[in-house]
Scaffold this motif. Structure first.
Motif, PDB file in Angstrom:
ATOM      1  N   GLU A 215       0.818  -1.206   0.000  1.00 30.27           N
ATOM      2  CA  GLU A 215       0.000   0.000   0.000  1.00 30.27           C
ATOM      3  C   GLU A 215       0.854   1.258   0.000  1.00 30.27           C
ATOM      4  O   GLU A 215       0.577   2.216  -0.735  1.00 30.27           O
ATOM      5  N   SER A 216       1.923   1.273   0.808  1.00 33.11           N
ATOM      6  CA  SER A 216       2.759   2.468   0.918  1.00 33.11           C
ATOM      7  C   SER A 216       3.552   2.711  -0.363  1.00 33.11           C
ATOM      8  O   SER A 216       3.721   3.858  -0.795  1.00 33.11           O
ATOM      9  N   THR A 217       4.072   1.647  -0.987  1.00 32.50           N
ATOM     10  CA  THR A 217       4.845   1.842  -2.222  1.00 32.50           C
ATOM     11  C   THR A 217       3.938   2.219  -3.385  1.00 32.50           C
ATOM     12  O   THR A 217       4.365   2.944  -4.290  1.00 32.50           O
ATOM     13  N   THR A 218       2.685   1.735  -3.396  1.00 34.52           N
ATOM     14  CA  THR A 218       1.746   2.166  -4.428  1.00 34.52           C
ATOM     15  C   THR A 218       1.468   3.659  -4.310  1.00 34.52           C
ATOM     16  O   THR A 218       1.469   4.393  -5.302  1.00 34.52           O
ATOM     17  N   ALA A 219       1.232   4.125  -3.075  1.00 36.37           N
ATOM     18  CA  ALA A 219       1.015   5.551  -2.852  1.00 36.37           C
ATOM     19  C   ALA A 219       2.249   6.351  -3.255  1.00 36.37           C
ATOM     20  O   ALA A 219       2.140   7.415  -3.893  1.00 36.37           O
ATOM     21  N   ASN A 220       3.440   5.838  -2.910  1.00 36.44           N
ATOM     22  CA  ASN A 220       4.673   6.523  -3.269  1.00 36.44           C
ATOM     23  C   ASN A 220       4.822   6.631  -4.781  1.00 36.44           C
ATOM     24  O   ASN A 220       5.255   7.665  -5.300  1.00 36.44           O
ATOM     25  N   THR A 221       4.459   5.568  -5.514  1.00 35.73           N
ATOM     26  CA  THR A 221       4.568   5.587  -6.971  1.00 35.73           C
ATOM     27  C   THR A 221       3.673   6.665  -7.564  1.00 35.73           C
ATOM     28  O   THR A 221       4.101   7.437  -8.438  1.00 35.73           O
ATOM     29  N   ILE A 222       2.425   6.757  -7.093  1.00 36.83           N
ATOM     30  CA  ILE A 222       1.484   7.754  -7.618  1.00 36.83           C
ATOM     31  C   ILE A 222       1.976   9.168  -7.318  1.00 36.83           C
ATOM     32  O   ILE A 222       2.004  10.035  -8.209  1.00 36.83           O
ATOM     33  N   ILE A 223       2.391   9.411  -6.076  1.00 41.48           N
ATOM     34  CA  ILE A 223       2.864  10.753  -5.685  1.00 41.48           C
ATOM     35  C   ILE A 223       4.129  11.112  -6.459  1.00 41.48           C
ATOM     36  O   ILE A 223       4.291  12.262  -6.906  1.00 41.48           O
ATOM     37  N   THR A 224       5.029  10.152  -6.640  1.00 39.63           N
ATOM     38  CA  THR A 224       6.283  10.425  -7.350  1.00 39.63           C
ATOM     39  C   THR A 224       6.022  10.819  -8.795  1.00 39.63           C
ATOM     40  O   THR A 224       6.657  11.749  -9.330  1.00 39.63           O
ATOM     41  N   ILE A 225       5.094  10.129  -9.462  1.00 39.88           N
ATOM     42  CA  ILE A 225       4.780  10.469 -10.858  1.00 39.88           C
ATOM     43  C   ILE A 225       4.241  11.893 -10.953  1.00 39.88           C
ATOM     44  O   ILE A 225       4.647  12.678 -11.823  1.00 39.88           O
ATOM     45  N   ILE A 226       3.322  12.271 -10.050  1.00 40.76           N
ATOM     46  CA  ILE A 226       2.786  13.640 -10.048  1.00 40.76           C
ATOM     47  C   ILE A 226       3.907  14.635  -9.761  1.00 40.76           C
ATOM     48  O   ILE A 226       3.998  15.699 -10.395  1.00 40.76           O
ATOM     49  N   HIS A 227       4.779  14.287  -8.816  1.00 42.09           N
ATOM     50  CA  HIS A 227       5.890  15.158  -8.450  1.00 42.09           C
ATOM     51  C   HIS A 227       6.811  15.406  -9.635  1.00 42.09           C
ATOM     52  O   HIS A 227       7.231  16.550  -9.897  1.00 42.09           O
ATOM     53  N   VAL A 228       7.120  14.364 -10.392  1.00 43.11           N
ATOM     54  CA  VAL A 228       7.978  14.514 -11.568  1.00 43.11           C
ATOM     55  C   VAL A 228       7.318  15.424 -12.600  1.00 43.11           C
ATOM     56  O   VAL A 228       7.980  16.266 -13.230  1.00 43.11           O
ATOM     57  N   LEU A 229       5.995  15.294 -12.781  1.00 45.57           N
ATOM     58  CA  LEU A 229       5.282  16.163 -13.729  1.00 45.57           C
ATOM     59  C   LEU A 229       5.364  17.630 -13.304  1.00 45.57           C
ATOM     60  O   LEU A 229       5.521  18.526 -14.148  1.00 45.57           O
ATOM     61  N   VAL A 230       5.272  17.891 -11.995  1.00 50.29           N
ATOM     62  CA  VAL A 230       5.419  19.262 -11.493  1.00 50.29           C
ATOM     63  C   VAL A 230       6.825  19.776 -11.789  1.00 50.29           C
ATOM     64  O   VAL A 230       7.005  20.938 -12.198  1.00 50.29           O
ATOM     65  N   MET A 231       7.835  18.920 -11.590  1.00 46.65           N
ATOM     66  CA  MET A 231       9.222  19.315 -11.889  1.00 46.65           C
ATOM     67  C   MET A 231       9.372  19.658 -13.372  1.00 46.65           C
ATOM     68  O   MET A 231      10.057  20.625 -13.726  1.00 46.65           O
ATOM     69  N   VAL A 232       8.752  18.870 -14.225  1.00 44.92           N
ATOM     70  CA  VAL A 232       8.820  19.126 -15.667  1.00 44.92           C
ATOM     71  C   VAL A 232       8.203  20.484 -15.980  1.00 44.92           C
ATOM     72  O   VAL A 232       8.738  21.260 -16.797  1.00 44.92           O
ATOM     73  N   PHE A 233       7.084  20.814 -15.320  1.00 41.20           N
ATOM     74  CA  PHE A 233       6.478  22.133 -15.514  1.00 41.20           C
ATOM     75  C   PHE A 233       7.435  23.244 -15.110  1.00 41.20           C
ATOM     76  O   PHE A 233       7.587  24.247 -15.834  1.00 41.20           O
ATOM     77  N   ILE A 234       8.062  23.098 -13.947  1.00 41.62           N
ATOM     78  CA  ILE A 234       9.005  24.117 -13.468  1.00 41.62           C
ATOM     79  C   ILE A 234      10.126  24.317 -14.470  1.00 41.62           C
ATOM     80  O   ILE A 234      10.529  25.454 -14.776  1.00 41.62           O
ATOM     81  N   ILE A 235      10.644  23.222 -15.032  1.00 45.06           N
ATOM     82  CA  ILE A 235      11.752  23.306 -15.985  1.00 45.06           C
ATOM     83  C   ILE A 235      11.310  24.026 -17.260  1.00 45.06           C
ATOM     84  O   ILE A 235      11.994  24.933 -17.751  1.00 45.06           O
ATOM     85  N   ILE A 236      10.159  23.628 -17.809  1.00 41.94           N
ATOM     86  CA  ILE A 236       9.674  24.242 -19.061  1.00 41.94           C
ATOM     87  C   ILE A 236       9.361  25.719 -18.858  1.00 41.94           C
ATOM     88  O   ILE A 236       9.776  26.585 -19.647  1.00 41.94           O
ATOM     89  N   ALA A 237       8.605  26.032 -17.790  1.00 38.95           N
ATOM     90  CA  ALA A 237       8.252  27.429 -17.519  1.00 38.95           C
ATOM     91  C   ALA A 237       9.501  28.267 -17.253  1.00 38.95           C
ATOM     92  O   ALA A 237       9.597  29.429 -17.679  1.00 38.95           O
ATOM     93  N   GLY A 238      10.476  27.680 -16.569  1.00 42.29           N
ATOM     94  CA  GLY A 238      11.707  28.408 -16.283  1.00 42.29           C
ATOM     95  C   GLY A 238      12.501  28.733 -17.530  1.00 42.29           C
ATOM     96  O   GLY A 238      13.029  29.846 -17.682  1.00 42.29           O
ATOM     97  N   PHE A 239      12.587  27.788 -18.452  1.00 37.24           N
ATOM     98  CA  PHE A 239      13.320  28.033 -19.701  1.00 37.24           C
ATOM     99  C   PHE A 239      12.640  29.110 -20.546  1.00 37.24           C
ATOM    100  O   PHE A 239      13.302  29.842 -21.298  1.00 37.24           O
ATOM    101  N   CYS A 240      11.323  29.212 -20.425  1.00 37.94           N
ATOM    102  CA  CYS A 240      10.603  30.255 -21.172  1.00 37.94           C
ATOM    103  C   CYS A 240      10.973  31.656 -20.685  1.00 37.94           C
ATOM    104  O   CYS A 240      10.816  32.642 -21.425  1.00 37.94           O
ATOM    105  N   LYS A 241      11.448  31.778 -19.450  1.00 27.87           N
ATOM    106  CA  LYS A 241      11.830  33.065 -18.881  1.00 27.87           C
ATOM    107  C   LYS A 241      13.345  33.186 -18.695  1.00 27.87           C
ATOM    108  O   LYS A 241      13.825  34.004 -17.916  1.00 27.87           O
ATOM    109  N   ALA A 242      14.101  32.365 -19.399  1.00 29.22           N
ATOM    110  CA  ALA A 242      15.560  32.343 -19.230  1.00 29.22           C
ATOM    111  C   ALA A 242      16.215  33.565 -19.856  1.00 29.22           C
ATOM    112  O   ALA A 242      15.740  34.107 -20.859  1.00 29.22           O
ATOM    113  N   ASP A 243      17.320  34.002 -19.236  1.00 32.46           N
ATOM    114  CA  ASP A 243      18.116  35.115 -19.745  1.00 32.46           C
ATOM    115  C   ASP A 243      19.590  34.712 -19.649  1.00 32.46           C
ATOM    116  O   ASP A 243      20.132  34.582 -18.551  1.00 32.46           O
TER     117      ASP A 243
END
Length: 609
Positions: A215-243
Motif C-alpha cells: 500500500e505504501s509503495t503504491t502511494a509513493n509511486t502515484i505521488i512520485t509520478i505527479i511530483h515529476v510532472l510538477v518538476m517538468v512544468f518548473i523546468i519548461i516554464a523556467g526556460f521560457c523566462k531564461a536570460d
C-alpha cells in the motif's frame, strides 16, 4: 483486525523471553568471562550470502511486492525530495555562482559510481540491510555495524530535515506566510521553533508504512509520478523566462586569500550530495523485490539517471531565471518565478515541494527501517527490533525510526539538520567500493600469504593515493601567510598530477597482477576494477570538502556505536550464532530421518560453534 491484535499480544508476551533482547543475564556473564577470545573471533567475522538468506527466512522474510516501476519510484522518491528546492540557492550564492549545475554533476558522479557497486551486491544479496550485508560479508561485522549505524543516523537527520519543510510550503500553498504554522517555545533554557505539523505527519506516515509495504509503495509511486510532472512544468516554464546574461561570468571572480573560484564547485558538490542521499534505499528494499536479479539494477541505475537529469535541468533553470545575487536561499524557485513576473507559479512550486516532502518521508522511513532490520538480524541490536508484523513489514523498526524522526523534527529546524547530513552516506559509499574490491579478489581461507600481501598492497595503494590527493588539494589553503607563500603552494599542481597518475595506475596494476578470485553469476560492475577504484577516489575527495563540525559529529556518533557494540552487540551476535548453529544441527538430523524413509531412525549431528 483480530489477527493483528493476536499478533501484537504474542509479541507483548514474547518480551519476557531472552530471544527478544539477545541473551539472558546468565549467558551474558558466561560470555563476559571469555571476552578477549570473543573479541578476536567476532570483530572480523564474515558471513556468506547463503547464511544471511537462511537467517532471513528464520526471522520471517519480507513480502516481495515491488516490480521495476515501483522500485524505481522508491529511488526517485527518496532522492527527488525537498532538497532540490532549498539546497541549490545556498550552493549558488555561497560557492559556485552560475556553475551550480557542475556541482550537481560532480555529486552525481559519486552516486553513479557507487550505484554500480551497489547493483552487483544487491543482485547477489537481495536482502533487507543493504550496505550492512555487503560490508559484513567482506570486511567483518564490526566495520559493517559502525559504518551502517552512521548511515542510519544520516537517514534520521535527513528525514527530520525534509519533513520540517512541509509546514512552510503548505502555508505558501494556501497563501499564508511561511512561518504561519510554526511557533517559538521556551524550554529547558533555550528557545525552540516547534513544528507540530512535522511531528504529526511523520507519525501518520509511519503508521501507513507499518500497515503494509504494498500500500505504501503504491502511494509513493502515484505521488512520485505527479511530483515529476510538477518538476517538468518548473523546468519548461523556467526556460521560457531564461536570460543568458544571468550566467555571465560562469564562475565567480577569484578573491584574494581564497582558493580559486572554480575549486569552490567541489565544496558545493559536497553539499549538493545531500540531494542524492537515499539511492541506496533501492538496495535496502531488495528483500521485497520481485525477481531481484533482473529488477535491482534497473531500479538503482534507472532512479539515479532520472534524478540526475532533473537536477541538472533545474539548476540550469534557476541561474538562467535570476542573477546569482538575487537568488533567495530560503525559497529559491518560488522567489525566482516572482522575479520573472510569474508569481502565480510559486503555488505550483510549493505543491512540488510538498509532494517531494511526502515521497521523501515515505521512502525516508521505509529505507532505514529495512537497514535497521538487517542490522538487528545480525545481533547488533535487540532481536525484537526485527520483528515482522502481520502484513510482513518490519513494524517495530518502522515505528522506532518514525518516532525518532518525529521528535527531532518537532524541535530542530532545517538549517541545523542540513549541515549534519552527507558524511555518513559518503563513508558508506566509500566502504561499499572497498568491500566490492576485496570480495572480488579475496577468498577467505583459500588465499596464500603472498597473494594476500599483494591484495592488501593494492587496496591500501588506492586508499593512500586518494588521501594524498585530497591532502595536497586542501593543505595550501592554510599556507597564505606572506612569509611562507610559494614554499609549498607552488609545487601543488605537480604533486596533484603525480598522485592522480598513481590513482590511475593502481587499478591498471590490479587488472594485471590481482586477478579476481570471484566473479558473480548475475550483474557485474562494468570496467572492474576501474569503477570501484574511481568510487573510492571520488568519495575520498568529497569527504575532504566537508566541515570540521561534520567530522566532530561523525566521531562522537562512531564512538557511541562502538561502545554499544563492545557492551551489547558482540555478545548478542555470538549468542545468535550459537543458537543458529544448534538449530541447523537439529534440522540436519530431521532431514536425514525424513530422507531415510525409516521412522524412528534419527541422525544426531553436532555442530561446533
Amino acid at each position: 483486525m483480530s489477527g493483528f491484535i493476536a499478533s501484537c499480544a504474542r509479541d507483548v508476551r514474547a518480551l519476557a523471553s531472552p530471544d527478544a533482547w539477545g541473551f539472558s543475564p546468565t549467558e551474558y556473564l558466561d560470555m563476559l568471562l571469555r571476552y578477549p577470545q570473543l573479541v578476536r573471533n567476532r570483530i572480523f567475522k564474515t558471513k556468506t550470502a547463503e547464511q544471511m538468506e537462511m537467517e532471513a527466512e528464520h526471522k520471517g522474510p519480507l513480502k516481495r511486492t515491488l516490480g521495476k516501476v515501483g522500485l524505481t519510484c522508491v529511488g526517485v522518491g527518496l532522492m527527488l525530495g525537498a532538497g532540490i528546492f532549498i539546497a541549490p540557492g545556498t550552493i549558488a550564492v555561497n560557492f559556485t555562482g552560475p556553475a551550480l549545475c557542475i556541482a550537481y554533476l560532480v555529486a552525481s558522479v559519486s552516486a553513479f559510481l557507487s550505484s554500480f557497486c551497489y547493483s552487483e551486491f544487491a543482485v547477489d544479496m537481495p536482502l533487507a540491510g543493504a550496505a550492512y550485508n555487503y560490508i559484513a560479508s567482506t570486511l567483518g561485522e564490526f566495520t559493517a555495524w559502525v559504518v551502517t549505524s552512521n548511515l542510519l543516523f544520516e537517514y534520521i537527520l535527513a528525514d527530520a530535515a525534509v519533513i520540517r519543510g512541509f509546514a512552510p510550503y503548505f502555508a505558501v500553498l494556501i497563501g499564508k506566510d511561511s512561518s504561519y504554522f510554526l511557533y517559538d517555545h521556551y524550554m529547558l533554557g533555550e528557545w525552540y521553533t516547534m513544528d507540530w505539523w512535522a511531528f504529526a505527519l511523520t507519525l501518520l506516515v509511519t503508521a501507513f508504512l507499518a500497515y503494509g509495504a504494498k500500500e505504501s509503495t503504491t502511494a509513493n509511486t502515484i505521488i512520485t509520478i505527479i511530483h515529476v510532472l510538477v518538476m517538468v512544468f518548473i523546468i519548461i516554464a523556467g526556460f521560457c523566462k531564461a536570460d543568458s546574461a544571468n550566467i555571465k561570468p560562469f564562475f565567480f571572480p577569484n578573491q584574494p586569500g581564497q582558493p580559486e573560484a572554480w575549486k569552490q564547485i567541489f565544496n558545493g558538490a559536497s553539499i549538493a550530495f545531500f540531494s542524492f542521499v537515499g539511492f541506496d534505499g533501492v538496495a535496502a528494499a531488495g528483500e521485497e523485490v520481485i525477481d531481484p536479479h533482473r529488477n535491482m539494477p534497473i531500479g538503482i541505475l534507472g532512479s539515479m539517471t532520472i534524478v540526475t537529469v532533473i537536477y541538472f535541468l533545474m539548476c540550469i533553470v534557476l541561474v538562467l531565471m535570476v542573477p546569482v545575487g538575487m537568488i533567495d536561499t530560503g525559497a529559491s524557485f518560488a522567489s525566482a518565478f516572482e522575479y520573472v513576473g510569474l508569481g502565480w507559479a510559486k503555488h505550483i512550486v510549493a505543491l512540488g515541494a510538498i509532494l517531494g516532502i511526502l515521497t521523501g518521508i515515505l521512502t525516508g522511513i521505509y529505507t532505514p527501517a529495512r537497514i535497521l532490520t538487517g542490522c538487528t538480524r545480525e545481533g547488533m541490536l535487540p532481536p525484537l527490533m526485527s520483528w515482522v508484523g502481520p502484513k510482513q513489514t518490519p513494524w517495530v523498526a518502522t515505528w522506532l525510526i518514525g518516532i525518532t524522526v518525529a521528535v527531532i523534527a518537532l524541535l530542530t529546524d532545517f538549517a541545523k539538520l542540513g549541515d549534519m547530513v552527507s558524511i555518513g552516506t559518503l563513508v558508506v559509499f566509500w566502504f561499499v567500493a572497498i568491500a566490492l574490491l576485496w570480495r572480488r579478489m579475496h577468498v577467505p581461507g583459500q588465499t596464500k600469504p603472498l597473494r594476500l600481501a599483494n591484495q592488501l598492497l593494492h587496496i591500501f595503494a588506492i586508499i593512500g593515493f586518494s588521501l594524498g590527493f585530497i591532502l595536497v588539494w586542501k593543505l595550501p589553503i592554510y599556507n597564505e601567510i606572506d612569509s611562507v607563500v610559494g614554499k609549498w603552494k607552488g609545487q601543488q599542481n605537480a604533486w596533484l598530477l603525480a598522485l592522480a597518475i598513481c590513482c590511475l595506475l593502481t587499478p591498471i596494476s590490479m587488472h594485471f597482477f590481482c586477478k579476481p578470485a570471484y566473479i558473480p553469476a548475475g550483474y557485474k560492475v562494468p570496467l572492474y576494477p576501474f569503477v570501484p577504484c574511481a568510487s573510492v577516489f571520488v568519495n575520498t575527495f568529497l569527504l575532504g570538502q566537508l566541515s570540521q563540525e561534520s567530522y566532530e559529529r561523525f566521531g562522537w556518533w562512531t564512538l557511541g556505536v562502538t561502545a554499544l557494540y563492545t557492551v551489547y552487540g558482540i555478545f548478542a551476535a555470538q549468542r545468535k550464532d550459537n543458537k543458529s548453529g544448534c538449530e541447523s544441527s537439529v534440522k540436519i538430523g530431521q532431514e536425514f530421518e525424513d530422507a531415510s524413509g525409516q521412522p524412528g531412525v534419527v541422525a544426531i549431528t553436532t555442530t561446533k560453534v
